[in-house]
Motif scaffolding. Structure first.
Motif, PDB file in Angstrom:
ATOM      1  N   ILE A   1       5.694  -6.195   3.732  1.00 58.59           N
ATOM      2  CA  ILE A   1       4.078  -5.429   3.863  1.00 58.59           C
ATOM      3  C   ILE A   1       4.211  -4.160   4.559  1.00 58.59           C
ATOM      4  CG2 ILE A   1       1.836  -5.784   4.833  1.00 58.59           C
ATOM      5  CD1 ILE A   1       1.896  -8.818   4.227  1.00 58.59           C
ATOM      6  N   LEU A   2       4.871  -4.082   5.766  1.00 62.65           N
ATOM      7  CA  LEU A   2       4.981  -3.020   6.597  1.00 62.65           C
ATOM      8  C   LEU A   2       5.867  -1.886   5.723  1.00 62.65           C
ATOM      9  CD1 LEU A   2       5.326  -4.446  10.421  1.00 62.65           C
ATOM     10  CD2 LEU A   2       3.218  -3.464   9.073  1.00 62.65           C
ATOM     11  N   GLU A   3       6.862  -2.079   5.015  1.00 61.44           N
ATOM     12  CA  GLU A   3       7.469  -1.190   4.555  1.00 61.44           C
ATOM     13  C   GLU A   3       7.175  -1.033   3.020  1.00 61.44           C
ATOM     14  OE1 GLU A   3      11.734  -2.641   4.762  1.00 61.44           O
ATOM     15  OE2 GLU A   3      11.491  -2.971   6.899  1.00 61.44           O
ATOM     16  N   ALA A   4       6.239  -1.468   2.617  1.00 60.44           N
ATOM     17  CA  ALA A   4       5.683  -1.030   1.156  1.00 60.44           C
ATOM     18  C   ALA A   4       5.342   0.236   1.266  1.00 60.44           C
ATOM     19  CB  ALA A   4       4.399  -2.083   1.043  1.00 60.44           C
ATOM     20  N   SER A   5       5.163   0.807   0.198  1.00 63.42           N
ATOM     21  CA  SER A   5       4.385   2.192   0.172  1.00 63.42           C
ATOM     22  C   SER A   5       3.058   2.246   0.618  1.00 63.42           C
ATOM     23  CB  SER A   5       4.495   2.648  -1.232  1.00 63.42           C
ATOM     24  OG  SER A   5       3.890   1.974  -2.315  1.00 63.42           O
ATOM     25  N   LEU A   6       2.493   3.293   0.918  1.00 54.19           N
ATOM     26  CA  LEU A   6       1.286   3.455   1.535  1.00 54.19           C
ATOM     27  C   LEU A   6       0.013   2.792   0.307  1.00 54.19           C
ATOM     28  CD1 LEU A   6      -0.859   4.362   3.645  1.00 54.19           C
ATOM     29  CD2 LEU A   6      -0.795   6.761   2.580  1.00 54.19           C
ATOM     30  N   LEU A   7       0.307   3.237  -0.764  1.00 52.76           N
ATOM     31  CA  LEU A   7      -0.644   2.887  -1.919  1.00 52.76           C
ATOM     32  C   LEU A   7      -0.462   1.181  -2.224  1.00 52.76           C
ATOM     33  CD1 LEU A   7      -2.565   3.655  -3.973  1.00 52.76           C
ATOM     34  CD2 LEU A   7      -0.882   3.482  -5.825  1.00 52.76           C
ATOM     35  N   VAL A   8       0.604   0.599  -2.039  1.00 53.77           N
ATOM     36  CA  VAL A   8       0.832  -0.745  -2.287  1.00 53.77           C
ATOM     37  C   VAL A   8       0.079  -1.526  -0.917  1.00 53.77           C
ATOM     38  CG1 VAL A   8       2.309  -2.590  -2.367  1.00 53.77           C
ATOM     39  CG2 VAL A   8       2.724  -0.850  -3.635  1.00 53.77           C
ATOM     40  N   GLN A   9       0.312  -0.931   0.244  1.00 55.44           N
ATOM     41  CA  GLN A   9      -0.474  -1.347   1.283  1.00 55.44           C
ATOM     42  C   GLN A   9      -1.928  -1.423   1.302  1.00 55.44           C
ATOM     43  OE1 GLN A   9       1.322   0.803   4.660  1.00 55.44           O
ATOM     44  NE2 GLN A   9       2.669  -0.702   5.233  1.00 55.44           N
ATOM     45  N   LEU A  10      -2.355  -0.312   0.575  1.00 56.30           N
ATOM     46  CA  LEU A  10      -3.872  -0.078   0.428  1.00 56.30           C
ATOM     47  C   LEU A  10      -4.262  -1.041  -0.290  1.00 56.30           C
ATOM     48  CD1 LEU A  10      -6.333   1.494   1.098  1.00 56.30           C
ATOM     49  CD2 LEU A  10      -5.790   2.842  -0.786  1.00 56.30           C
ATOM     50  N   VAL A  11      -3.649  -1.514  -1.390  1.00 54.33           N
ATOM     51  CA  VAL A  11      -3.936  -2.254  -2.519  1.00 54.33           C
ATOM     52  C   VAL A  11      -3.925  -3.886  -1.763  1.00 54.33           C
ATOM     53  CG1 VAL A  11      -3.129  -3.766  -4.435  1.00 54.33           C
ATOM     54  CG2 VAL A  11      -3.161  -1.155  -4.614  1.00 54.33           C
TER      55      VAL A  11
ATOM     56  N   ALA B   1       9.938  -6.597  -4.316  1.00 49.93           N
ATOM     57  CA  ALA B   1       9.464  -8.048  -3.308  1.00 49.93           C
ATOM     58  C   ALA B   1       8.084  -7.237  -2.850  1.00 49.93           C
ATOM     59  CB  ALA B   1      10.307  -7.804  -1.991  1.00 49.93           C
ATOM     60  N   GLU B   2       7.852  -6.024  -2.646  1.00 51.62           N
ATOM     61  CA  GLU B   2       6.278  -5.779  -2.262  1.00 51.62           C
ATOM     62  C   GLU B   2       5.605  -5.722  -3.406  1.00 51.62           C
ATOM     63  OE1 GLU B   2       5.960  -0.781  -2.690  1.00 51.62           O
ATOM     64  OE2 GLU B   2       7.185  -1.218  -1.103  1.00 51.62           O
ATOM     65  N   ALA B   3       6.064  -5.713  -4.766  1.00 52.78           N
ATOM     66  CA  ALA B   3       5.229  -5.660  -5.929  1.00 52.78           C
ATOM     67  C   ALA B   3       4.783  -7.147  -5.917  1.00 52.78           C
ATOM     68  CB  ALA B   3       6.015  -5.394  -7.091  1.00 52.78           C
ATOM     69  N   LEU B   4       5.784  -8.140  -5.492  1.00 51.94           N
ATOM     70  CA  LEU B   4       5.472  -9.594  -5.978  1.00 51.94           C
ATOM     71  C   LEU B   4       4.358  -9.799  -4.648  1.00 51.94           C
ATOM     72  CD1 LEU B   4       8.806 -10.745  -6.891  1.00 51.94           C
ATOM     73  CD2 LEU B   4       6.999 -10.454  -8.444  1.00 51.94           C
ATOM     74  N   ILE B   5       4.573  -9.501  -3.804  1.00 53.25           N
ATOM     75  CA  ILE B   5       3.520  -9.497  -2.631  1.00 53.25           C
ATOM     76  C   ILE B   5       2.013  -9.381  -3.032  1.00 53.25           C
ATOM     77  CG2 ILE B   5       2.594  -9.035  -0.254  1.00 53.25           C
ATOM     78  CD1 ILE B   5       5.560  -9.013   0.540  1.00 53.25           C
TER      79      ILE B   5
END
Length: 189
Positions: free
Chosen positions: A11-21, A173-177
């Motif tokens: 979660i912390l290493e995900a891109s800003l947009l994915v974190q926002l989502v 992995a960030e996409a699957l989260i």
């Protein structure tokens, strides 16, 4: 062979947009669960009050006496008691002015009770449009996060000469989260 990647790290290493989502999905989930729990309590209370009043109503007690008891608490009425109070009040009002027209009295009483039923149903259905909207849009928000994460994984893959799974694994992995969070929201429905 094990990977030293934790859920929090992803979660912390995900891109800003994915974190926002993910933040939006988590926020909608928390708000939805709060509304679901509150609605559950309201519905349980309404069912209990309705059963209590129905027992009193069908006990064979004098309706005028039940009306007087209910009238004393008219500011705190809800559910079946409110419908009864509304109907009986209209019945008494119409009976005074139209004693010779029972059909008119019953029609007016029924109309008054239908309005009261409509108000009570509206109260019980509070927040349902929000919950339906969250249930409808959350898959699309999550899918957007999933696509964005996979897109970043493939962009990173295209920028190197020799691709390895370790290079695309974090993006996927960030996409699957984001997808997992959608399933959490859908579980509420």
């Amino acid at each position: 062979m094990t990977a030293d990647i934790s859920f929090v790290d992803l979660i912390l290493e995900a891109s800003l947009l994915v974190q926002l989502v993910m933040l939006i999905l988590m926020g909608m989930s928390v708000v939805s669960w709060a509304m679901i729990i509150k609605r559950s309590k309201v519905l349980k209370e309404a069912t209990k009050e309705s059963e209590t009043f129905e027992d009193k109503f069908w006990s064979g007690a004098d309706l005028a006496q039940i009306y007087q008891d209910v009238k004393k608490r008219k500011d705190d009425l809800s559910g079946t008691e409110e419908i009864f109070y509304s109907g009986f009040t209209e019945f008494l009002r119409l009976r005074k002015s139209n004693a010779d027209s029972p059909a008119f009295i019953m029609e007016g009483t029924g109309r008054s009770m239908r309005v009261a039923v409509s108000r009570e149903v509206e109260d019980l259905e509070t927040n349902l449009p929000f919950l339906a909207t969250v249930g409808s849009i959350s898959p699309y928000i999550g899918l957007f996060g999933t696509v964005w994460g996979i897109m970043h994984a493939f962009i990173a893959l295209g920028e190197v000469k020799q691709a390895t799974l370790a290079m695309v694994a974090p993006g996927i992995a960030e996409a699957l989260i984001a997808t997992a969070m959608v399933y959490l929201l859908q579980f509420q429905r």
